[in-house]
Write an enzyme that holds these catalytic residues in place. Structure first.
Site, PDB file in Angstrom:
ATOM      1  N   GLU A   1       0.739  -1.306   0.143  1.00 53.03           N
ATOM      2  CA  GLU A   1       0.054  -0.115  -0.016  1.00 53.03           C
ATOM      3  C   GLU A   1       0.940   1.412   0.061  1.00 53.03           C
ATOM      4  OE1 GLU A   1      -3.556   1.937   3.010  1.00 53.03           O
ATOM      5  OE2 GLU A   1      -2.034   0.398   3.566  1.00 53.03           O
TER       6      GLU A   1
ATOM      7  N   LYS B   1      -9.811   2.351  -2.766  1.00 50.65           N
ATOM      8  CA  LYS B   1     -10.125   1.820  -1.713  1.00 50.65           C
ATOM      9  C   LYS B   1     -11.656   2.555  -1.281  1.00 50.65           C
ATOM     10  CE  LYS B   1      -8.703   1.081   3.251  1.00 50.65           C
ATOM     11  NZ  LYS B   1      -7.644   1.474   4.126  1.00 50.65           N
TER      12      LYS B   1
ATOM     13  N   CYS C   1      -5.528  -2.825   2.649  1.00 52.97           N
ATOM     14  CA  CYS C   1      -5.328  -2.759   4.478  1.00 52.97           C
ATOM     15  C   CYS C   1      -6.552  -2.910   5.065  1.00 52.97           C
ATOM     16  CB  CYS C   1      -4.804  -1.537   4.647  1.00 52.97           C
ATOM     17  SG  CYS C   1      -4.463  -1.197   6.421  1.00 52.97           S
TER      18      CYS C   1
END
Length: 517
Positions: A276, A333, A388
């Site tokens: 990430e 995301k 994540c």
């Protein structure tokens, strides 16, 4: 003869002692989570928590026990919450103890509500009601206020074969069965005319969980002809990750790992995965860097994390890039971290100059449109990207179609070096089991891992070490019942069971004769 049953002993506990005992029981429950992985001790803590509830006589007392159990559990398990505040300790370090306490105390309210509701059930069905209400509270915790599904009760089985039931029951079904086991055990220990039935039921359920779980473990797959993938772990501490003096070093380290010869005589990787936010610039300004990266990965492609800006909004993104550089696909995301990547009620917190700890833009990140699949080509198939925090939520894996693999990129440097990264890895394993799919997991500071559809970590890079690993990609396993149906069956079942616990009249019960409201 005096009555020395567990029920009588619990009933004689002073009311003032129940809160500290409940906190202790919750903390013992927390030892079932990583890095401790003490499943049997956690079960003892869970049984103690249910036993304390069985000794309460008023709903208000049950609220105190439930809240205390939750405070002890979340206070221990979420200790890693202190770590992000130490990245800039001078500015945010003072917030750390308050953040941990209020987060633990707030999450404990879900459990307090479950205990309060169960206390109103008819006396002979209070333990049955507690199992249903507590499981419903855990389900609500996964969804309410964007959800926080970290360290669900059922995940205490992660170190043993019983976790394989996640593929059938899902996380919330497994949580209910776990709580039901504890309720049966307490009903048996309290004594009474039907105690033997409850004890026998607990024993049979325990055997079914372990034995059935062992039977559900798929055999190891033959990976001989599978494509090779590479995971890159730069090990950039959060204090240095965005420091201009260190950025070139971390970038060069990742490029060198990408260009390095393959391990063990394997072919060049078809795909290299960086973590990430592994590139420090915005996507629109990254052509030169992407050119260097994709040249190093040739003839394979690269997946990496990067930020991008569009229409004044910033996104935490994942891109698939090939030589050129050519960015063929982008994923943004969509399940953001509150108080990390954005601030709820930001205008209030701005008065004290408090912003999201992980946000890189004023006002925080914008949310992407939702789950989508990446086409990695005929050799690798389709991947479901997760950035994540998204791997914590089983519901975030409900993609438009069934992928061939799960692909997580993460920066666990925020979580410190003790419990957080290992808990995050454990949850990634459980997502793989639930879906019956392999997972590639590239983490900045670790643990990067190749996980098969049975949740086995086939290869990994240790926490806190820089390096790369090459591995053959496991194929998808079975289509699991949970991957087909999701959480809806568990929600419906818990609703029906709650009604049965509160409204059904009958003589049979798992609760034994002692408890009263």
């Amino acid at each position: 003869m005096p009555d020395t049953s567990l029920g009588r002993r619990l009933d004689r506990l002073p009311r003032w002692s129940r809160l500290p005992i409940a906190i202790g029981a919750g903390a013992v429950m927390g030892l079932g989570q990583a890095p401790w992985d003490l499943t049997w001790l956690a079960l003892a803590g869970l049984i103690a928590a249910v036993a304390l509830f069985s000794a309460t006589r008023r709903p208000l007392d049950a609220v105190g026990v439930g809240w205390g159990v939750g405070l002890g559990y979340f206070g221990l398990v979420l200790g890693w919450v202190l770590e992000p505040f130490q990245v800039d300790a001078a500015a945010t370090g003072w917030m750390a103890p308050f953040a941990l306490f209020f987060l633990a105390a707030g999450l404990a309210l879900f459990w307090a509500l479950a205990f309060w509701g169960a206390a109103y059930a008819p006396p002979r069905r209070r333990l049955f009601a507690l199992a249903a209400c507590w499981a419903a509270a855990e389900l609500a915790r996964a969804y309410v206020f964007t959800g926080f599904a970290w360290a669900m009760v059922g995940s205490l089985w992660a170190p043993v074969t019983a976790i394989q039931w996640s593929a059938v029951l899902g996380p919330h079904g497994l949580t209910f069965v776990t709580l039901g086991l504890a309720a049966l055990a307490v009903a048996g220990l309290r004594g009474g005319r039907r105690a033997w039935r409850s004890g026998l039921g607990a024993l049979l359920l325990f055997v079914a969980l372990l034995g059935g779980g062992a039977a559900l473990v798929p055999p190891l797959q033959d990976l001989a002809d599978r494509p090779v993938v590479r995971l890159v772990q730069p090990n950039a501490p959060q204090q240095q990750k965005w420091d201009r003096a260190y950025i070139p070093m971390f970038f060069d380290r990742q490029v060198d790992f990408t260009a390095a010869p393959s391990h063990d005589g394997l072919p060049r990787p078809a795909l290299t995965v960086w973590p990430e936010t592994s590139l420090p610039m915005l996507l629109d300004h990254a052509d030169e860097a992407l050119g260097i990266v994709t040249d190093a990965a040739f003839p394979g492609e690269v997946v990496l994390g990067i930020q991008r800006e569009e229409g004044g909004a910033w996104y935490n993104s994942l891109v698939l890039a090939g030589q050129g550089p050519r960015v063929s696909q982008v994923y943004d995301k969509h399940h953001l971290v509150p108080f990390g990547e954005y601030m709820p009620a930001a205008e209030i917190f701005q008065r004290w100059n408090i912003a999201g700890l992980a946000q890189r833009a004023a006002g925080g990140y914008a949310s992407g449109p939702g789950p989508r699949l990446l086409d990695l080509g005929p050799e690798l198939g389709h991947a479901l990207p997760l950035i994540c925090y998204e791997a914590v939520f089983p519901q975030d894996l409900r993609a438009p179609g069934r992928p061939d693999l799960l692909l997580q990129i993460t920066n666990d440097a925020w979580f410190g070096t003790f419990s957080g990264p290992y808990q995050h890895l454990a949850q990634a394993r459980i997502r793989a089991i639930e879906q019956g799919l392999p997972m590639l997991r590239a983490a900045n500071t670790g643990v990067s891992a190749v996980i098969d559809g049975a949740g086995r970590v086939l290869q990994s890079l240790p926490l806190g070490e820089a390096g790369y690993l090459d591995a053959r990609l496991p194929p998808p396993l079975r289509v699991t019942p949970y991957s087909r149906m999701g959480d809806l069956p568990a929600l419906g079942l818990l609703f029906v069971l709650a009604i049965a616990a509160f409204l059904r009249r009958g003589r049979n019960s798992i609760d034994g004769p002692a408890a009263t409201t």
